[in-house]
Motif scaffolding. Structure first.
Motif, PDB file in Angstrom:
ATOM      1  N   ALA A  47      28.642  -6.212  39.690  1.00  0.00           N
ATOM      2  CA  ALA A  47      27.676  -7.245  40.046  1.00  0.00           C
ATOM      3  C   ALA A  47      26.249  -6.722  39.877  1.00  0.00           C
ATOM      4  CB  ALA A  47      27.900  -7.708  41.485  1.00  0.00           C
ATOM      5  N   GLU A  48      26.078  -5.437  40.175  1.00  0.00           N
ATOM      6  CA  GLU A  48      24.763  -4.816  40.008  1.00  0.00           C
ATOM      7  C   GLU A  48      24.364  -4.783  38.536  1.00  0.00           C
ATOM      8  OE1 GLU A  48      22.774  -0.472  40.790  1.00  0.00           O
ATOM      9  OE2 GLU A  48      24.315  -1.168  42.180  1.00  0.00           O
ATOM     10  N   GLU A  49      25.310  -4.509  37.653  1.00  0.00           N
ATOM     11  CA  GLU A  49      25.046  -4.482  36.217  1.00  0.00           C
ATOM     12  C   GLU A  49      24.714  -5.888  35.706  1.00  0.00           C
ATOM     13  OE1 GLU A  49      24.154  -2.452  33.009  1.00  0.00           O
ATOM     14  OE2 GLU A  49      24.922  -1.484  34.814  1.00  0.00           O
ATOM     15  N   ARG A  50      25.438  -6.907  36.192  1.00  0.00           N
ATOM     16  CA  ARG A  50      25.127  -8.284  35.799  1.00  0.00           C
ATOM     17  C   ARG A  50      23.745  -8.689  36.287  1.00  0.00           C
ATOM     18  NH1 ARG A  50      30.963 -10.288  37.312  1.00  0.00           N
ATOM     19  NH2 ARG A  50      30.143  -9.546  39.263  1.00  0.00           N
ATOM     20  N   LEU A  51      23.352  -8.222  37.481  1.00  0.00           N
ATOM     21  CA  LEU A  51      22.026  -8.525  38.018  1.00  0.00           C
ATOM     22  C   LEU A  51      20.942  -7.938  37.116  1.00  0.00           C
ATOM     23  CD1 LEU A  51      20.208  -9.651  40.285  1.00  0.00           C
ATOM     24  CD2 LEU A  51      20.415  -7.432  41.392  1.00  0.00           C
ATOM     25  N   LYS A  52      21.141  -6.704  36.661  1.00  0.00           N
ATOM     26  CA  LYS A  52      20.164  -6.082  35.756  1.00  0.00           C
ATOM     27  C   LYS A  52      20.028  -6.889  34.480  1.00  0.00           C
ATOM     28  CE  LYS A  52      20.757  -1.318  37.279  1.00  0.00           C
ATOM     29  NZ  LYS A  52      21.236   0.023  36.894  1.00  0.00           N
ATOM     30  N   ASN A  53      21.145  -7.365  33.927  1.00  0.00           N
ATOM     31  CA  ASN A  53      21.105  -8.170  32.703  1.00  0.00           C
ATOM     32  C   ASN A  53      20.386  -9.497  32.925  1.00  0.00           C
ATOM     33  OD1 ASN A  53      22.497  -6.180  31.322  1.00  0.00           O
ATOM     34  ND2 ASN A  53      24.505  -7.123  31.645  1.00  0.00           N
ATOM     35  N   VAL A  54      20.598 -10.117  34.080  1.00  0.00           N
ATOM     36  CA  VAL A  54      19.934 -11.391  34.396  1.00  0.00           C
ATOM     37  C   VAL A  54      18.426 -11.178  34.504  1.00  0.00           C
ATOM     38  CG1 VAL A  54      19.628 -13.104  36.234  1.00  0.00           C
ATOM     39  CG2 VAL A  54      21.916 -12.485  35.472  1.00  0.00           C
TER      40      VAL A  54
ATOM     41  N   ALA B 188      25.090  -9.211  48.406  1.00  0.00           N
ATOM     42  CA  ALA B 188      25.968 -10.371  48.516  1.00  0.00           C
ATOM     43  C   ALA B 188      27.378 -10.058  48.027  1.00  0.00           C
ATOM     44  CB  ALA B 188      25.396 -11.533  47.705  1.00  0.00           C
ATOM     45  N   ASN B 189      27.541  -8.937  47.290  1.00  0.00           N
ATOM     46  CA  ASN B 189      28.841  -8.583  46.715  1.00  0.00           C
ATOM     47  C   ASN B 189      29.403  -7.283  47.285  1.00  0.00           C
ATOM     48  OD1 ASN B 189      29.235 -10.717  44.740  1.00  0.00           O
ATOM     49  ND2 ASN B 189      27.363  -9.911  43.834  1.00  0.00           N
ATOM     50  N   GLY B 190      28.929  -6.867  48.402  1.00  0.00           N
ATOM     51  CA  GLY B 190      29.466  -5.669  49.060  1.00  0.00           C
ATOM     52  C   GLY B 190      29.243  -4.389  48.271  1.00  0.00           C
ATOM     53  N   GLY B 191      28.156  -4.315  47.503  1.00  0.00           N
ATOM     54  CA  GLY B 191      27.845  -3.093  46.758  1.00  0.00           C
ATOM     55  C   GLY B 191      28.647  -2.934  45.479  1.00  0.00           C
ATOM     56  N   ASP B 192      29.214  -3.983  44.944  1.00  0.00           N
ATOM     57  CA  ASP B 192      30.013  -3.946  43.715  1.00  0.00           C
ATOM     58  C   ASP B 192      29.125  -3.553  42.534  1.00  0.00           C
ATOM     59  OD1 ASP B 192      31.943  -4.216  41.823  1.00  0.00           O
ATOM     60  OD2 ASP B 192      31.925  -6.414  41.812  1.00  0.00           O
ATOM     61  N   ARG B 193      29.526  -2.480  41.797  1.00  0.00           N
ATOM     62  CA  ARG B 193      28.733  -1.967  40.674  1.00  0.00           C
ATOM     63  C   ARG B 193      28.687  -2.960  39.503  1.00  0.00           C
ATOM     64  NH1 ARG B 193      25.155   1.961  41.628  1.00  0.00           N
ATOM     65  NH2 ARG B 193      26.053   3.498  42.991  1.00  0.00           N
TER      66      ARG B 193
ATOM     67  N   ALA C 215      14.916 -21.889  38.247  1.00  0.00           N
ATOM     68  CA  ALA C 215      15.944 -22.247  39.230  1.00  0.00           C
ATOM     69  C   ALA C 215      17.246 -21.501  38.950  1.00  0.00           C
ATOM     70  CB  ALA C 215      16.178 -23.753  39.197  1.00  0.00           C
ATOM     71  N   LYS C 216      17.644 -21.415  37.678  1.00  0.00           N
ATOM     72  CA  LYS C 216      18.870 -20.714  37.308  1.00  0.00           C
ATOM     73  C   LYS C 216      18.745 -19.220  37.605  1.00  0.00           C
ATOM     74  CE  LYS C 216      22.947 -20.887  35.387  1.00  0.00           C
ATOM     75  NZ  LYS C 216      24.044 -21.677  35.903  1.00  0.00           N
ATOM     76  N   PHE C 217      17.558 -18.657  37.339  1.00  0.00           N
ATOM     77  CA  PHE C 217      17.329 -17.232  37.617  1.00  0.00           C
ATOM     78  C   PHE C 217      17.504 -16.953  39.111  1.00  0.00           C
ATOM     79  CE2 PHE C 217      14.145 -14.012  38.945  1.00  0.00           C
ATOM     80  CZ  PHE C 217      14.750 -12.904  38.391  1.00  0.00           C
ATOM     81  N   LYS C 218      16.900 -17.769  39.947  1.00  0.00           N
ATOM     82  CA  LYS C 218      17.016 -17.565  41.397  1.00  0.00           C
ATOM     83  C   LYS C 218      18.465 -17.672  41.857  1.00  0.00           C
ATOM     84  CE  LYS C 218      12.370 -19.085  42.584  1.00  0.00           C
ATOM     85  NZ  LYS C 218      11.556 -20.094  43.282  1.00  0.00           N
ATOM     86  N   GLU C 219      19.178 -18.632  41.296  1.00  0.00           N
ATOM     87  CA  GLU C 219      20.584 -18.812  41.665  1.00  0.00           C
ATOM     88  C   GLU C 219      21.422 -17.595  41.284  1.00  0.00           C
ATOM     89  OE1 GLU C 219      24.338 -21.294  39.911  1.00  0.00           O
ATOM     90  OE2 GLU C 219      22.372 -22.286  39.864  1.00  0.00           O
ATOM     91  N   LEU C 220      21.214 -17.084  40.055  1.00  0.00           N
ATOM     92  CA  LEU C 220      21.997 -15.935  39.592  1.00  0.00           C
ATOM     93  C   LEU C 220      21.635 -14.655  40.349  1.00  0.00           C
ATOM     94  CD1 LEU C 220      22.076 -16.604  35.749  1.00  0.00           C
ATOM     95  CD2 LEU C 220      23.949 -16.848  37.381  1.00  0.00           C
ATOM     96  N   VAL C 221      20.384 -14.494  40.711  1.00  0.00           N
ATOM     97  CA  VAL C 221      19.979 -13.306  41.472  1.00  0.00           C
ATOM     98  C   VAL C 221      20.665 -13.313  42.838  1.00  0.00           C
ATOM     99  CG1 VAL C 221      18.026 -12.246  42.686  1.00  0.00           C
ATOM    100  CG2 VAL C 221      17.795 -12.870  40.292  1.00  0.00           C
ATOM    101  N   LYS C 222      20.719 -14.473  43.466  1.00  0.00           N
ATOM    102  CA  LYS C 222      21.398 -14.563  44.766  1.00  0.00           C
ATOM    103  C   LYS C 222      22.898 -14.294  44.630  1.00  0.00           C
ATOM    104  CE  LYS C 222      18.193 -17.822  46.871  1.00  0.00           C
ATOM    105  NZ  LYS C 222      18.008 -19.199  47.344  1.00  0.00           N
ATOM    106  N   ARG C 223      23.479 -14.774  43.539  1.00  0.00           N
ATOM    107  CA  ARG C 223      24.916 -14.623  43.338  1.00  0.00           C
ATOM    108  C   ARG C 223      25.291 -13.172  43.016  1.00  0.00           C
ATOM    109  NH1 ARG C 223      27.181 -17.893  38.567  1.00  0.00           N
ATOM    110  NH2 ARG C 223      26.294 -19.594  39.770  1.00  0.00           N
ATOM    111  N   HIS C 224      24.508 -12.483  42.190  1.00  0.00           N
ATOM    112  CA  HIS C 224      24.878 -11.151  41.718  1.00  0.00           C
ATOM    113  C   HIS C 224      24.206 -10.002  42.479  1.00  0.00           C
ATOM    114  CE1 HIS C 224      27.122 -12.862  38.466  1.00  0.00           C
ATOM    115  NE2 HIS C 224      26.064 -13.480  37.974  1.00  0.00           N
ATOM    116  N   HIS C 225      23.464 -10.299  43.511  1.00  0.00           N
ATOM    117  CA  HIS C 225      22.798  -9.225  44.260  1.00  0.00           C
ATOM    118  C   HIS C 225      23.850  -8.341  44.937  1.00  0.00           C
ATOM    119  CE1 HIS C 225      20.132  -7.191  47.074  1.00  0.00           C
ATOM    120  NE2 HIS C 225      19.150  -7.549  46.259  1.00  0.00           N
ATOM    121  N   PRO C 226      23.651  -7.010  44.905  1.00  0.00           N
ATOM    122  CA  PRO C 226      24.651  -6.101  45.498  1.00  0.00           C
ATOM    123  C   PRO C 226      24.918  -6.369  46.975  1.00  0.00           C
ATOM    124  CG  PRO C 226      23.076  -4.864  44.184  1.00  0.00           C
ATOM    125  CD  PRO C 226      22.582  -6.271  44.228  1.00  0.00           C
TER     126      PRO C 226
END
Length: 196
Positions: A176-183, A169-174, A156-167
């Motif tokens: 956020a993309e790096e945080r998504l890779k770490n998650v 959802a963040n207007g292509g912010d780099r 559940a936490k993984f799904k939540e973080l993927v939705k939050r940090h997906h590029p």
């Protein structure tokens, strides 16, 4: 080479008429029938791989009355059919090593299936104890979870973080993309370790 040579006879494509007669079908084995036995019929349970040769009419008659289980009791037929499910190969009881007696101790139910199914009274699931390595600790910290998190909480936490940090959802912010890779990397680490 001569045309009437025996060597030439062996390599001919179409056999001679005398050789065609040699390869004809055997006679029907039905008593009193002299037609060609063009069809095979099994001999029975104790003669696997052996067949009678009958003509078409007699093989139909034989098949109508054929019963593989003739002479067997109902229990023997049931046992044979049960063994047929595994191809008559030996099988062993399913379970964990050393858990021979089902009533020997409390069941281990880390996912709580017994609660969903209405478990019998007296059932107490054992708490799951697992060794947590440094990489798994870091992965849990990356996801913002406690060390006691179960599989459902991790997913559940993984799904939540993927939705939050997906590029997207963040207007292509780099960042956020790096945080998504770490998650994603943290989740894969926990998945490989068997946490989820």
């Amino acid at each position: 080479m001569k045309i009437d040579s025996p060597l030439f006879d062996r390599i001919r494509v179409k056999p001679a008429a005398d050789r065609l007669r040699q390869t004809a079908c055997p006679n029907c084995q039905w008593p009193g029938c002299d037609r060609d036995g063009t069809h095979r019929a099994p001999k029975g349970r104790h003669a696997e791989g052996e067949y009678f040769t009958y003509c078409l009419d007699h093989v139909r008659l034989y098949n109508q009355s054929y019963n593989y289980f003739a002479g067997m009791s109902d229990d023997a037929v049931y046992a044979y059919q049960k063994d047929a499910l595994t191809g008559h190969r030996p099988t062993w009881r399913m379970g964990m090593r050393g858990a021979g007696d089902p009533g020997a101790g409390p069941l281990r139910d880390p996912f709580g299936f017994s609660e969903e199914l209405g478990a019998a009274q007296g059932f107490e699931p054992q708490p799951e104890s697992r060794a947590i390595r440094a990489t798994e600790r870091r992965a849990l910290e990356m996801l913002g979870l406690e060390l006691s998190a179960n599989a459902v909480e991790i997913k559940a936490k993984f799904k939540e973080l993927v939705k939050r940090h997906h590029p997207d959802a963040n207007g292509g912010d780099r960042s956020a993309e790096e945080r998504l890779k770490n998650v994603i990397q943290a989740y894969n680490t926990l998945k490989q370790a068997g946490f989820c």
